[in-house]
Motif scaffolding. Sequence first.
Motif, PDB file in Angstrom:
ATOM      1  N   GLY A 106      -5.408 -10.269   7.036  1.00  0.00           N
ATOM      2  CA  GLY A 106      -6.056 -10.004   8.374  1.00  0.00           C
ATOM      3  C   GLY A 106      -6.116  -8.543   8.741  1.00  0.00           C
ATOM      4  N   LEU A 107      -5.630  -7.643   7.768  1.00  0.00           N
ATOM      5  CA  LEU A 107      -5.641  -6.256   7.801  1.00  0.00           C
ATOM      6  C   LEU A 107      -6.963  -5.408   7.419  1.00  0.00           C
ATOM      7  N   ASP A 108      -7.341  -4.487   7.663  1.00  0.00           N
ATOM      8  CA  ASP A 108      -8.427  -3.719   7.475  1.00  0.00           C
ATOM      9  C   ASP A 108      -8.417  -2.546   6.869  1.00  0.00           C
ATOM     10  N   GLY A 109      -9.302  -2.152   6.165  1.00  0.00           N
ATOM     11  CA  GLY A 109      -9.314  -0.911   5.482  1.00  0.00           C
ATOM     12  C   GLY A 109      -8.124  -0.209   4.708  1.00  0.00           C
ATOM     13  N   ALA A 110      -7.826   0.980   5.169  1.00  0.00           N
ATOM     14  CA  ALA A 110      -6.741   1.691   4.530  1.00  0.00           C
ATOM     15  C   ALA A 110      -5.398   1.119   4.877  1.00  0.00           C
ATOM     16  N   LYS A 111      -5.143   0.289   5.834  1.00  0.00           N
ATOM     17  CA  LYS A 111      -3.807  -0.152   6.096  1.00  0.00           C
ATOM     18  C   LYS A 111      -3.697  -1.534   5.092  1.00  0.00           C
ATOM     19  N   LYS A 112      -4.669  -2.393   4.758  1.00  0.00           N
ATOM     20  CA  LYS A 112      -4.792  -3.494   3.737  1.00  0.00           C
ATOM     21  C   LYS A 112      -4.473  -2.756   2.555  1.00  0.00           C
ATOM     22  N   ALA A 113      -5.192  -1.795   1.966  1.00  0.00           N
ATOM     23  CA  ALA A 113      -5.218  -0.995   0.929  1.00  0.00           C
ATOM     24  C   ALA A 113      -3.839  -0.526   0.608  1.00  0.00           C
ATOM     25  N   GLY A 114      -3.090  -0.262   1.654  1.00  0.00           N
ATOM     26  CA  GLY A 114      -1.838   0.574   1.263  1.00  0.00           C
ATOM     27  C   GLY A 114      -0.761  -0.441   1.855  1.00  0.00           C
ATOM     28  N   PHE A 115      -0.716  -1.519   1.882  1.00  0.00           N
ATOM     29  CA  PHE A 115       0.136  -2.678   2.294  1.00  0.00           C
ATOM     30  C   PHE A 115       0.788  -2.899   0.804  1.00  0.00           C
ATOM     31  N   ARG A 116       2.198  -3.038   0.982  1.00  0.00           N
ATOM     32  CA  ARG A 116       3.117  -3.395  -0.018  1.00  0.00           C
ATOM     33  C   ARG A 116       4.185  -4.439   0.266  1.00  0.00           C
ATOM     34  N   PHE A 117       4.650  -5.254  -0.823  1.00  0.00           N
ATOM     35  CA  PHE A 117       5.567  -6.107  -0.608  1.00  0.00           C
ATOM     36  C   PHE A 117       6.502  -6.149  -1.879  1.00  0.00           C
ATOM     37  N   LEU A 118       7.726  -5.436  -1.707  1.00  0.00           N
ATOM     38  CA  LEU A 118       8.812  -5.522  -2.617  1.00  0.00           C
ATOM     39  C   LEU A 118       9.666  -6.583  -2.441  1.00  0.00           C
ATOM     40  N   HIS A 119       9.793  -7.039  -3.777  1.00  0.00           N
ATOM     41  CA  HIS A 119      10.867  -8.222  -3.984  1.00  0.00           C
ATOM     42  C   HIS A 119      12.012  -7.797  -4.697  1.00  0.00           C
ATOM     43  N   ILE A 120      13.210  -7.793  -3.972  1.00  0.00           N
ATOM     44  CA  ILE A 120      14.666  -7.131  -4.869  1.00  0.00           C
ATOM     45  C   ILE A 120      15.263  -8.245  -5.448  1.00  0.00           C
ATOM     46  N   SER A 121      15.486  -8.177  -6.673  1.00  0.00           N
ATOM     47  CA  SER A 121      15.964  -9.203  -7.400  1.00  0.00           C
ATOM     48  C   SER A 121      17.195  -8.506  -8.105  1.00  0.00           C
ATOM     49  N   THR A 122      17.604  -9.282  -9.273  1.00  0.00           N
ATOM     50  CA  THR A 122      18.845  -9.037  -9.976  1.00  0.00           C
ATOM     51  C   THR A 122      18.639  -8.961 -11.609  1.00  0.00           C
ATOM     52  N   ASP A 123      19.501  -8.448 -12.277  1.00  0.00           N
ATOM     53  CA  ASP A 123      19.212  -8.588 -13.638  1.00  0.00           C
ATOM     54  C   ASP A 123      19.755  -9.936 -14.378  1.00  0.00           C
ATOM     55  N   GLU A 124      20.373 -10.860 -13.556  1.00  0.00           N
ATOM     56  CA  GLU A 124      21.121 -11.886 -14.066  1.00  0.00           C
ATOM     57  C   GLU A 124      19.967 -13.071 -14.485  1.00  0.00           C
ATOM     58  N   VAL A 125      18.722 -12.712 -13.986  1.00  0.00           N
ATOM     59  CA  VAL A 125      17.689 -13.613 -14.349  1.00  0.00           C
ATOM     60  C   VAL A 125      17.260 -13.480 -15.782  1.00  0.00           C
ATOM     61  N   PHE A 126      17.806 -12.621 -16.453  1.00  0.00           N
ATOM     62  CA  PHE A 126      17.499 -12.282 -17.757  1.00  0.00           C
ATOM     63  C   PHE A 126      18.579 -12.902 -18.670  1.00  0.00           C
ATOM     64  N   GLY A 127      19.710 -13.625 -18.045  1.00  0.00           N
ATOM     65  CA  GLY A 127      20.544 -14.211 -19.017  1.00  0.00           C
ATOM     66  C   GLY A 127      21.675 -13.394 -19.478  1.00  0.00           C
ATOM     67  N   HIS A 128      22.245 -13.514 -20.498  1.00  0.00           N
ATOM     68  CA  HIS A 128      23.268 -12.463 -20.896  1.00  0.00           C
ATOM     69  C   HIS A 128      23.011 -11.787 -22.334  1.00  0.00           C
ATOM     70  N   LEU A 129      23.647 -10.879 -22.445  1.00  0.00           N
ATOM     71  CA  LEU A 129      23.409 -10.061 -23.569  1.00  0.00           C
ATOM     72  C   LEU A 129      24.835  -9.992 -24.489  1.00  0.00           C
ATOM     73  N   SER A 130      24.720 -10.093 -25.735  1.00  0.00           N
ATOM     74  CA  SER A 130      25.696  -9.987 -26.666  1.00  0.00           C
ATOM     75  C   SER A 130      26.278  -8.519 -26.921  1.00  0.00           C
ATOM     76  N   PRO A 131      27.362  -8.206 -27.379  1.00  0.00           N
ATOM     77  CA  PRO A 131      27.663  -7.075 -27.372  1.00  0.00           C
ATOM     78  C   PRO A 131      26.625  -6.030 -28.434  1.00  0.00           C
ATOM     79  N   GLU A 132      26.030  -6.565 -29.135  1.00  0.00           N
ATOM     80  CA  GLU A 132      25.210  -5.595 -30.150  1.00  0.00           C
ATOM     81  C   GLU A 132      23.459  -5.346 -29.593  1.00  0.00           C
ATOM     82  N   ASP A 133      23.470  -6.497 -28.615  1.00  0.00           N
ATOM     83  CA  ASP A 133      22.183  -6.434 -27.997  1.00  0.00           C
ATOM     84  C   ASP A 133      21.686  -5.071 -27.254  1.00  0.00           C
ATOM     85  N   PRO A 134      20.578  -4.718 -27.094  1.00  0.00           N
ATOM     86  CA  PRO A 134      20.013  -3.576 -26.293  1.00  0.00           C
ATOM     87  C   PRO A 134      20.056  -3.911 -24.957  1.00  0.00           C
ATOM     88  N   PRO A 135      20.151  -3.128 -24.060  1.00  0.00           N
ATOM     89  CA  PRO A 135      20.156  -3.424 -22.510  1.00  0.00           C
ATOM     90  C   PRO A 135      18.890  -4.083 -22.297  1.00  0.00           C
TER      91      PRO A 135
END
Length: 351
Positions: free
Chosen positions: A117-146
Amino acid sequence: MRVAVTGGCGFIGSAVVRHLMEGTSHQVLNVDCMTYAASEETVAAVASDPRYRHVRISINDQPAVEKALAEFQPDAIMHLAAESHVDRSIEGPGAFIQTNIVGTYCLLDVARRYWMGLDGAKKAGFRFLHISTDEVFGHLSPEDPPFTEETAYDPRSPYSASKAASDHLVRAWYHTYGFPAFVTNTTNNYGPWHFPEKLIPLMIINALEGKPLPVYGKGENLRDWLFVEDHARALVRAVEHGRPGETYAIGARQPRSNLEVVRRICALLDELEPDPAGPRERLITFVSDRPGHDFRYEIDPSHAERCLDWEAEHDFETGLRRTVQWYLDNRAWWQRLRRQRYDGRRLGAEA
């Protein structure tokens, strides 16, 4: 900017609200239904500012959220509202499904209609930032890269599975509808106002009270620790400068084992407030490991550092000392929480 923050009375959300109010000229709408882990005291320092408003509604209540967005007219939404304690997710996963998955869908649905429902610059500039966790990636072994932004998802707990699902919903809204959304994944946070059932505050408080310091297994599980105020700065940089469709992995390059963390807390407390009964390491108690306990999480934040012109300012020693001192100076807050909402029996082996 006019920024709506969901979960703005929680641990990380309140740090974001405080930074937005104290470090920028943005206006803030705090959307928080005040679950057990939320506290209005976390934002009391900015609550009287005319640029700040709090509405006590759930993200699952679509008519209420729609009304709040229509009135506030945000330029951005920062979505931090979530159930986040792994042990609680093992005992009762339903709340995590309802808040983290269904709630994120409800918010995305309302936010997309608002954006359309937004117009012009306000619609173009709108942002939705979703904050999540590294736990979604599972786990790392000692030798794995981050972990990086390219790491495949492999969640291992009801909590991380619910966060992974919400991440996928956000990306689906971007790819399907062109909705200007993006995601950040972060490591374990710590700092002031952390709810007392989480690892670092629980160990500080139990040590002060002479209670056992329960550590899962042998305490070898590794986590990358990020001071919450550094994370808040990164998230504000992301909402101001991030690109829709992107992912930013945010970390501090400060990995420590759970046992190292607990021992350092003991040493700091022994220095700052000695116990007549002796060094507090005597309180460390090893307990049975929890189901599906991931061994190691660690993030390579190079992409976020480069794209957001950000890096963590606190090393673990500096941040932990500030945190321990804060809990020493703010006993009234956590003592009241323990009496009113929290019985202190949870192990709290993760942040």
